[in-house]
Design a protein around this motif. Structure first.
Motif, PDB file in Angstrom:
ATOM      1  N   GLY A 149      26.848 -42.070   7.421  1.00 38.53           N
ATOM      2  CA  GLY A 149      26.376 -41.314   6.264  1.00 38.53           C
ATOM      3  C   GLY A 149      27.022 -39.942   6.208  1.00 38.53           C
ATOM      4  N   ARG A 183      23.765 -44.963   4.860  1.00 38.61           N
ATOM      5  CA  ARG A 183      23.946 -46.198   4.108  1.00 38.61           C
ATOM      6  C   ARG A 183      23.602 -47.381   5.006  1.00 38.61           C
ATOM      7  NH1 ARG A 183      24.119 -45.179  -1.309  1.00 38.61           N
ATOM      8  NH2 ARG A 183      25.231 -43.199  -1.635  1.00 38.61           N
ATOM      9  N   ASP A 193      23.060 -50.694  -3.653  1.00 41.31           N
ATOM     10  CA  ASP A 193      24.337 -50.349  -4.277  1.00 41.31           C
ATOM     11  C   ASP A 193      25.140 -51.633  -4.475  1.00 41.31           C
ATOM     12  OD1 ASP A 193      27.217 -49.680  -4.432  1.00 41.31           O
ATOM     13  OD2 ASP A 193      26.533 -47.622  -4.097  1.00 41.31           O
ATOM     14  N   THR A 197      24.765 -51.735   0.086  1.00 40.27           N
ATOM     15  CA  THR A 197      23.996 -50.931   1.026  1.00 40.27           C
ATOM     16  C   THR A 197      22.828 -50.274   0.320  1.00 40.27           C
ATOM     17  OG1 THR A 197      25.414 -49.007   0.640  1.00 40.27           O
ATOM     18  CG2 THR A 197      25.984 -50.434   2.504  1.00 40.27           C
ATOM     19  N   MET A 228      20.440 -46.734   0.324  1.00 36.18           N
ATOM     20  CA  MET A 228      20.479 -45.342   0.760  1.00 36.18           C
ATOM     21  C   MET A 228      19.183 -44.960   1.462  1.00 36.18           C
ATOM     22  SD  MET A 228      19.333 -42.041  -0.147  1.00 36.18           S
ATOM     23  CE  MET A 228      19.096 -41.861  -1.906  1.00 36.18           C
TER      24      MET A 228
END
Length: 378
Positions: free
Chosen positions: A86, A245, A284, A289, A291
């Motif tokens: 991340g 992620r 996403d 992924t 968040m």
């Protein structure tokens, strides 16, 4: 003397919130007071100074000033972890847009991109002829309000003697009320700009609404601006977000509130601790992924927006609940002369260096191996 100083400096690295561990200093066992290296030094001159001394004494004042802490080694639940990459993002709640607020011409810009600023600090000055108009409008409305109130008082007195109609009285009351509202609105417009009703200056000072760093500058001297135009963006990084992620297959093992240790690529020896505050309800589509947001405190003022790193996230699956094991705080681990060591504080207050072999890591803790138990009596 030089070797003792080196050890003292290494120990001082434990300062600023880091830790040493408490326990009894280990006797050097069957090799006697000097151990193997002591015997080796008797036979081969030139190597007797290769080894750092294993023991150092510091005064209470030095320990206090270096902020050295101690923590007992004990059995802890070192939760298994998952890794996720991340980066650092600014907290929108600690971000401020700085609009011009008035229309005019920028006279002076007193900041640069990247500058630290304090709340209330003057960032720029804008010459705004409209400021005079605002004050004039307020003065006019206040005068008209006073006149309307006087007229209303006169008509109320006449109406009591039946010398004025109720219609005239109602009209005068409505006019006075409307003018008072307009005058109040004009006064609030000036107050919103941080200005008073009196004054003749047409130069407006634009001030920072929060403390932080200027992340974006959109102003140059001589530039015409409108009231809604943004001239700067300020970000307060005292507390920021690490946005991790997570791949879909990890979601079943991770929950909001899970403990996290963040390690940034730029500062691998300065872990940050936090918990997952938020898991996005949307995947996403491109990266597949989810968040995860992890607020972290900006210890030592080293966080920068965009820094990349990885997060060690404790698994919350009850089926994988670990047993308590002997564990060492991660802050107590240090490298001296290429070896992984901890400093053990004995009953006499002295610190003794012990090499350790580490097992698996969890957020904030290292699981110790059997070799660690042989190195010292905890």
């Amino acid at each position: 003397m030089r070797r003792t100083l080196s050890l003292s400096l290494a120990l001082a690295l434990l300062g600023c919130g880091a830790k040493a561990v408490e326990g009894e200093a280990h006797e050097h066992g069957e090799h006697g007071e000097h151990g193997e290296h002591g015997e080796h030094g008797e036979h081969e001159e030139g190597h007797e100074h290769d080894e750092l001394p294993r023991r150092v004494e510091l005064s209470p004042q030095v320990v206090t000033e270096a902020q050295i802490q101690t923590e007992p080694v004990q059995k802890q639940v070192v939760a298994p972890v998952l890794f996720a990459t991340g980066h650092i993002e600014a907290d929108p709640g600690r971000t401020a847009q700085v609009p011009a607020k008035v229309g005019g011409i920028v006279e002076e810009v007193l900041f640069r991109e990247g500058d630290p600023v304090k709340e209330g600090q003057v960032l720029a000055t804008v010459r705004a002829p409209s400021l005079g108009s605002l004050r004039a409008d307020l003065a006019s409305l206040q005068a008209r309000t006073t006149s309307a109130r006087t007229n209303l008082t006169r008509l109320e007195a006449l109406a009591e003697r039946n010398m004025a109609s109720q219609q005239e009285l109602a009209a005068a009351r409505a006019e006075a009320t409307a003018l008072e509202a307009e005058a109040q609105a004009a006064k609030q417009r000036l107050q919103a700009l941080g200005l008073g009703a009196k004054g003749k200056a047409t130069v407006f000072s634009l001030r920072a609404p929060i403390s932080g760093y200027v992340m974006q500058r959109n102003a140059v001297p001589g530039q015409p601006v409108t009231p809604e135009q943004t001239l700067a963006t300020i970000v307060n990084l005292d507390r920021a977000w690490f946005v991790a992620r997570l791949f879909e297959h990890l979601l079943a093992k991770i929950r909001v509130g899970a403990a996290v240790e963040v390690e940034l690529n730029a500062y691998p020896d300065h872990p940050f601790h936090g918990t997952i505050e938020y898991l996005a309800p949307k995947v996403d589509a491109e990266a597949q992924t989810v968040m995860a947001r992890i607020p972290i405190d900006n210890r030592e003022d080293i966080l920068r927006v965009g820094l990349f790193g990885k997060a060690r996230i404790a698994i919350s699956d009850p089926r994988a609940a670990p047993e308590p094991v002997l564990a060492v705080p991660r802050d107590a681990i240090i490298e001296v002369a290429g070896k992984t060591v901890v400093f053990v504080r004995g009953e006499d207050g002295a610190f003794e260096l012990h090499e350790v072999v580490l097992g698996t890591a969890g957020p904030g803790w290292w699981r110790s191996s059997k070799a660690c138990a042989r190195a010292s009596r905890w």
